[in-house]
Design a protein around this motif. Structure first.
Motif, PDB file in Angstrom:
ATOM      1  N   ILE A 180       0.830  -1.206   0.000  1.00  0.00           N
ATOM      2  CA  ILE A 180       0.000   0.000   0.000  1.00  0.00           C
ATOM      3  C   ILE A 180       0.864   1.255   0.000  1.00  0.00           C
ATOM      4  O   ILE A 180       0.453   2.305  -0.509  1.00  0.00           O
ATOM      5  CB  ILE A 180      -0.967   0.006   1.204  1.00  0.00           C
ATOM      6  CG1 ILE A 180      -2.027   1.109   1.029  1.00  0.00           C
ATOM      7  CG2 ILE A 180      -0.219   0.148   2.508  1.00  0.00           C
ATOM      8  CD1 ILE A 180      -2.896   0.968  -0.195  1.00  0.00           C
ATOM      9  N   ALA A 181       2.091   1.159   0.528  1.00  0.00           N
ATOM     10  CA  ALA A 181       3.001   2.303   0.495  1.00  0.00           C
ATOM     11  C   ALA A 181       3.347   2.669  -0.951  1.00  0.00           C
ATOM     12  O   ALA A 181       3.491   3.845  -1.294  1.00  0.00           O
ATOM     13  CB  ALA A 181       4.269   1.993   1.286  1.00  0.00           C
ATOM     14  N   GLY A 182       3.463   1.652  -1.794  1.00  0.00           N
ATOM     15  CA  GLY A 182       3.714   1.894  -3.210  1.00  0.00           C
ATOM     16  C   GLY A 182       2.531   2.571  -3.879  1.00  0.00           C
ATOM     17  O   GLY A 182       2.700   3.460  -4.720  1.00  0.00           O
ATOM     18  N   HIS A 183       1.329   2.162  -3.506  1.00  0.00           N
ATOM     19  CA  HIS A 183       0.131   2.781  -4.077  1.00  0.00           C
ATOM     20  C   HIS A 183       0.006   4.234  -3.625  1.00  0.00           C
ATOM     21  O   HIS A 183      -0.419   5.099  -4.399  1.00  0.00           O
ATOM     22  CB  HIS A 183      -1.110   1.983  -3.671  1.00  0.00           C
ATOM     23  CG  HIS A 183      -1.144   0.597  -4.244  1.00  0.00           C
ATOM     24  ND1 HIS A 183      -1.089   0.357  -5.598  1.00  0.00           N
ATOM     25  CD2 HIS A 183      -1.214  -0.622  -3.651  1.00  0.00           C
ATOM     26  CE1 HIS A 183      -1.128  -0.952  -5.822  1.00  0.00           C
ATOM     27  NE2 HIS A 183      -1.203  -1.558  -4.654  1.00  0.00           N
ATOM     28  N   TYR A 184       0.369   4.480  -2.375  1.00  0.00           N
ATOM     29  CA  TYR A 184       0.333   5.854  -1.868  1.00  0.00           C
ATOM     30  C   TYR A 184       1.300   6.733  -2.659  1.00  0.00           C
ATOM     31  O   TYR A 184       0.956   7.834  -3.089  1.00  0.00           O
ATOM     32  CB  TYR A 184       0.697   5.870  -0.383  1.00  0.00           C
ATOM     33  CG  TYR A 184       0.731   7.256   0.218  1.00  0.00           C
ATOM     34  CD1 TYR A 184      -0.449   7.917   0.576  1.00  0.00           C
ATOM     35  CD2 TYR A 184       1.942   7.926   0.405  1.00  0.00           C
ATOM     36  CE1 TYR A 184      -0.425   9.193   1.109  1.00  0.00           C
ATOM     37  CE2 TYR A 184       1.977   9.209   0.939  1.00  0.00           C
ATOM     38  CZ  TYR A 184       0.786   9.835   1.292  1.00  0.00           C
ATOM     39  OH  TYR A 184       0.830  11.107   1.813  1.00  0.00           O
ATOM     40  N   GLU A 185       2.513   6.225  -2.866  1.00  0.00           N
ATOM     41  CA  GLU A 185       3.508   6.976  -3.632  1.00  0.00           C
ATOM     42  C   GLU A 185       3.062   7.131  -5.087  1.00  0.00           C
ATOM     43  O   GLU A 185       3.270   8.180  -5.711  1.00  0.00           O
ATOM     44  CB  GLU A 185       4.857   6.263  -3.568  1.00  0.00           C
ATOM     45  CG  GLU A 185       6.033   7.107  -3.969  1.00  0.00           C
ATOM     46  CD  GLU A 185       6.281   8.285  -3.036  1.00  0.00           C
ATOM     47  OE1 GLU A 185       6.815   9.313  -3.518  1.00  0.00           O
ATOM     48  OE2 GLU A 185       5.952   8.181  -1.835  1.00  0.00           O
ATOM     49  N   GLY A 186       2.434   6.090  -5.614  1.00  0.00           N
ATOM     50  CA  GLY A 186       1.946   6.147  -6.987  1.00  0.00           C
ATOM     51  C   GLY A 186       0.861   7.187  -7.175  1.00  0.00           C
ATOM     52  O   GLY A 186       0.750   7.821  -8.231  1.00  0.00           O
ATOM     53  N   THR A 187       0.043   7.389  -6.149  1.00  0.00           N
ATOM     54  CA  THR A 187      -1.008   8.407  -6.204  1.00  0.00           C
ATOM     55  C   THR A 187      -0.396   9.804  -6.285  1.00  0.00           C
ATOM     56  O   THR A 187      -0.870  10.656  -7.047  1.00  0.00           O
ATOM     57  CB  THR A 187      -1.922   8.294  -4.965  1.00  0.00           C
ATOM     58  OG1 THR A 187      -2.487   6.990  -4.914  1.00  0.00           O
ATOM     59  CG2 THR A 187      -3.047   9.320  -5.026  1.00  0.00           C
ATOM     60  N   LYS A 188       0.657  10.031  -5.516  1.00  0.00           N
ATOM     61  CA  LYS A 188       1.337  11.332  -5.580  1.00  0.00           C
ATOM     62  C   LYS A 188       1.955  11.547  -6.949  1.00  0.00           C
ATOM     63  O   LYS A 188       1.943  12.661  -7.488  1.00  0.00           O
ATOM     64  CB  LYS A 188       2.413  11.404  -4.488  1.00  0.00           C
ATOM     65  CG  LYS A 188       1.855  11.443  -3.070  1.00  0.00           C
ATOM     66  CD  LYS A 188       2.915  11.857  -2.062  1.00  0.00           C
ATOM     67  CE  LYS A 188       4.014  10.836  -1.940  1.00  0.00           C
ATOM     68  NZ  LYS A 188       5.020  11.217  -0.904  1.00  0.00           N
ATOM     69  N   ARG A 189       2.492  10.464  -7.540  1.00  0.00           N
ATOM     70  CA  ARG A 189       3.081  10.574  -8.870  1.00  0.00           C
ATOM     71  C   ARG A 189       2.010  10.888  -9.904  1.00  0.00           C
ATOM     72  O   ARG A 189       2.234  11.667 -10.834  1.00  0.00           O
ATOM     73  CB  ARG A 189       3.793   9.269  -9.243  1.00  0.00           C
ATOM     74  CG  ARG A 189       4.622   9.360 -10.487  1.00  0.00           C
ATOM     75  CD  ARG A 189       5.772  10.367 -10.355  1.00  0.00           C
ATOM     76  NE  ARG A 189       6.644  10.012  -9.253  1.00  0.00           N
ATOM     77  CZ  ARG A 189       6.946  10.848  -8.241  1.00  0.00           C
ATOM     78  NH1 ARG A 189       6.455  12.081  -8.229  1.00  0.00           N
ATOM     79  NH2 ARG A 189       7.733  10.470  -7.262  1.00  0.00           N
TER      80      ARG A 189
END
Length: 228
Positions: free
Chosen positions: A27-36
């Motif tokens: 989920i940390a990757g998804h969070y970072e992906g949302t910012k991207r």
């Protein structure tokens, strides 16, 4: 000279792998992906792209662990809810394509609010594909046609029953994370779309990476079956 596509589509891949390689929960990757995604949305607007379609959650993503799916929709709700005002201020219209019958009610409510609040925005349109699958879109269109009693349609008429009715087909499709497949995305619409596959995981796909894709696209000669 940089050629700017009118409609850009992106398969945002690699969030989970990005996180796992860093020893973080997926989920940390998804969070970072949302910012991207936010960064790329604003970059596309600044570049003059008129339509951007992002593959946000596919019909196949329901196969993921229930805990991850729940966290994804919670992240989507929280992030989208905070950004509606900013999108409106930037004159960005938000649209959603895909099924609506399986999306959590709280998520659907925010999606509907976002569409309503930005419906009159005209600078740039961002289309989020949520619970979307290309085959599912085509089947839903066929069922609409059957229900209407229409016996025969042309390609142009058929397109009017699709989720992206009224939107030009993508000129360029980008997929990140080194994968080179379509994954059931916009099957009808990408008949003559140019593809660009990036080895970079989505959380690392910066504006600079986007410009690399656009530079590559600028050298393409699009013939649409004709001879130049």
């Amino acid at each position: 000279m940089l050629k700017i596509p009118k409609h850009l589509a992106i398969i945002m891949d690699g969030n989970g792998r990005w996180a796992q390689e860093k020893g973080l929960p997926r989920i940390a990757g998804h969070y970072e992906g949302t910012k991207r995604a936010e960064e790329i949305v604003y970059a596309c607007q600044d570049l003059g792209i008129k339509f951007l379609t992002l593959y946000t959650f596919s019909t196949e993503n329901w196969k993921r662990p229930a805990e991850e799916v729940k966290a994804l929709f919670e992240l989507f709700e929280n992030y989208l809810g905070k950004k509606i005002t900013e999108l409106k201020e930037r004159n960005i219209k938000l649209r959603f394509i895909g099924r609506k019958d399986r999306i959590p009610k709280t998520t659907l409510k925010i999606m509907e609010e976002a569409e309503e609040q930005t419906k009159d925005c005209s600078s740039f349109t961002v289309i989020l594909a949520v619970d979307y699958g290309g085959r599912d879109e085509i089947i839903r269109a066929v069922n609409k046609i059957l229900s209407s009693g229409i016996k025969s349609v042309t390609e142009e008429e058929f397109s009017k029953f699709l989720d992206l009715a009224g939107i030009p087909d993508p000129d360029l499709l980008i997929r990140t994370a080194g994968e080179e497949r379509i994954s059931n995305f916009l099957l009808w619409h990408i008949a003559y779309t140019e593809f660009y596959f990036s080895p970079v995981y989505w959380p690392d796909f910066t504006k600079e990476e986007l410009l690399k894709a656009l530079e590559d696209f600028s050298y393409r000669k699009r013939k649409f079956g004709a001879v130049l």
